[in-house]
Design an enzyme around this catalytic site. Structure first.
Site, short mmCIF file in Angstrom:
data_model
loop_
_atom_site.label_atom_id
_atom_site.label_comp_id
_atom_site.label_asym_id
_atom_site.label_seq_id
_atom_site.Cartn_x
_atom_site.Cartn_y
_atom_site.Cartn_z
N TYR A 177 -1.90 -0.91 10.35
CA TYR A 177 -2.11 -1.19 8.91
C TYR A 177 -0.84 -0.87 8.12
O TYR A 177 -0.35 -1.70 7.34
CB TYR A 177 -3.30 -0.37 8.38
CG TYR A 177 -3.51 -0.52 6.90
CD1 TYR A 177 -4.06 -1.68 6.37
CD2 TYR A 177 -3.15 0.50 6.03
CE1 TYR A 177 -4.25 -1.83 5.01
CE2 TYR A 177 -3.34 0.37 4.66
CZ TYR A 177 -3.89 -0.80 4.15
OH TYR A 177 -4.07 -0.94 2.80
N SER A 185 0.84 -1.21 0.00
CA SER A 185 0.00 0.00 0.00
C SER A 185 0.87 1.25 0.00
O SER A 185 1.95 1.26 0.60
CB SER A 185 -0.88 0.00 1.26
OG SER A 185 -1.54 1.24 1.37
N1 LIG Z 1 -8.75 -0.12 -1.77
C1 LIG Z 1 -7.69 0.64 -1.57
O1 LIG Z 1 -7.76 1.89 -1.64
C2 LIG Z 1 -6.37 0.00 -1.26
C3 LIG Z 1 -5.22 0.79 -1.28
C4 LIG Z 1 -4.00 0.21 -1.01
C5 LIG Z 1 -3.93 -1.14 -0.73
N2 LIG Z 1 -5.07 -1.90 -0.70
C6 LIG Z 1 -4.95 -3.32 -0.39
O2 LIG Z 1 -5.62 -4.09 -1.36
C7 LIG Z 1 -5.97 -5.35 -0.79
C8 LIG Z 1 -7.39 -5.69 -1.18
O3 LIG Z 1 -8.26 -4.75 -0.57
P1 LIG Z 1 -9.56 -4.19 -1.31
O4 LIG Z 1 -9.41 -2.72 -1.38
O5 LIG Z 1 -9.77 -4.97 -2.57
O6 LIG Z 1 -10.67 -4.48 -0.23
P2 LIG Z 1 -12.03 -5.28 -0.31
O7 LIG Z 1 -12.74 -5.05 -1.60
O8 LIG Z 1 -12.75 -4.95 0.95
O9 LIG Z 1 -11.58 -6.80 -0.32
C9 LIG Z 1 -10.95 -7.37 0.78
C10 LIG Z 1 -10.91 -8.87 0.57
O10 LIG Z 1 -10.23 -9.44 1.68
C11 LIG Z 1 -11.04 -10.49 2.17
N3 LIG Z 1 -10.85 -10.58 3.61
C12 LIG Z 1 -11.03 -9.62 4.54
N4 LIG Z 1 -10.74 -10.08 5.78
C13 LIG Z 1 -10.39 -11.37 5.61
C14 LIG Z 1 -9.96 -12.39 6.50
N5 LIG Z 1 -9.85 -12.17 7.80
N6 LIG Z 1 -9.64 -13.60 5.98
C15 LIG Z 1 -9.74 -13.82 4.65
N7 LIG Z 1 -10.13 -12.89 3.76
C16 LIG Z 1 -10.43 -11.69 4.23
C17 LIG Z 1 -12.47 -10.12 1.83
O11 LIG Z 1 -13.25 -11.28 1.78
P3 LIG Z 1 -14.87 -11.20 1.87
O12 LIG Z 1 -15.34 -10.51 0.63
O13 LIG Z 1 -15.26 -12.64 1.93
O14 LIG Z 1 -15.19 -10.42 3.11
C18 LIG Z 1 -12.28 -9.48 0.47
O15 LIG Z 1 -12.27 -10.45 -0.56
C19 LIG Z 1 -5.75 -5.22 0.73
O16 LIG Z 1 -4.54 -5.87 1.04
C20 LIG Z 1 -5.59 -3.71 0.93
O17 LIG Z 1 -4.75 -3.41 2.02
C21 LIG Z 1 -6.28 -1.36 -0.98
#
Ligand SMILES: NC(=O)c1ccc[n+]([C@@H]2O[C@H](COP(=O)([O-])OP(=O)(O)OC[C@H]3O[C@@H](n4cnc5c(N)ncnc54)[C@H](OP(=O)(O)O)[C@@H]3O)[C@@H](O)[C@H]2O)c1
Length: 138
Positions: free
Chosen positions: A29, A14
């Site tokens: 985080y 991130s």
């Molecule tokens: N979105 C941003 O702005 C952003 C920026 C920088 C980095 N990131 C990184 O991108 C990655 C993906 O995030 P996202 O933005 O795509 O979020 P998201 O749409 O909320 O997706 C998160 C995913 O993680 C799964 N998850 C959450 N808690 C879990 C657990 N305890 N065990 C197993 N699976 C779990 C969720 O599963 P369910 O759907 O089954 O709940 C979902 O598939 C993360 O590592 C985040 O830190 C995101």
């Protein structure tokens, strides 16, 4: 992967740990993302000669459920791609180095951040952290 002599591992870091010098009030985080970055870089060096690419991708904001719940980022925009747009850019960067920011507008933001003094970025992130805490407690 070692037996086949090829493979790719993509870890998601991130901007919270790399683009800005601190992430106050989201310290755990940001710390986990530093871990992901260093783990990926070390594995990249260990496994390069086996034909395996380990990569840490560094997204900034992407319009996802997490972004809306944690950062109150709701809709996609120029600097906040949809998950589909991010993924499209992401797959094209697999195998292209130990660390990358696949989405072009994130790279622009990273470049701009690199020109700013750390103290300014620290103050900006702290003010964002405080605002979000207030919104979360409502
Ligand atoms: N979105 C941003 O702005 C952003 C920026 C920088 C980095 N990131 C990184 O991108 C990655 C993906 O995030 P996202 O933005 O795509 O979020 P998201 O749409 O909320 O997706 C998160 C995913 O993680 C799964 N998850 C959450 N808690 C879990 C657990 N305890 N065990 C197993 N699976 C779990 C969720 O599963 P369910 O759907 O089954 O709940 C979902 O598939 C993360 O590592 C985040 O830190 C995101």
């Amino acid at each position: 992967m070692v037996a086949r002599g090829r493979g790719a591992i993509v870890n998601i870091g991130s901007g919270a740990s790399i683009v800005v010098p601190s992430h106050p009030l989201y310290a755990i985080y940001a710390a986990t993302k530093v871990y992901v970055d260093q783990l990926s870089r070390s594995l990249y060096v260990e496994y390069k000669s086996y034909g395996i690419d380990v990569q840490c991708q560094v997204p900034l904001y992407v319009s996802t459920r997490m972004a809306s719940e944690v950062a109150f980022v709701e809709k996609p925009s120029l600097f906040v791609p949809s998950a589909e747009k991010y993924a499209d850019a992401a797959v094209r960067f697999v195998g292209r180095g130990a660390r990358c920011t696949p989405y072009w507008a994130h790279s622009v933001q990273w470049f701009v951040a690199s020109l700013l003094p750390d103290a300014l970025l620290d103050a900006w992130r702290l003010s964002i952290g405080i605002t979000r805490m207030k919104l979360t407690r409502r």
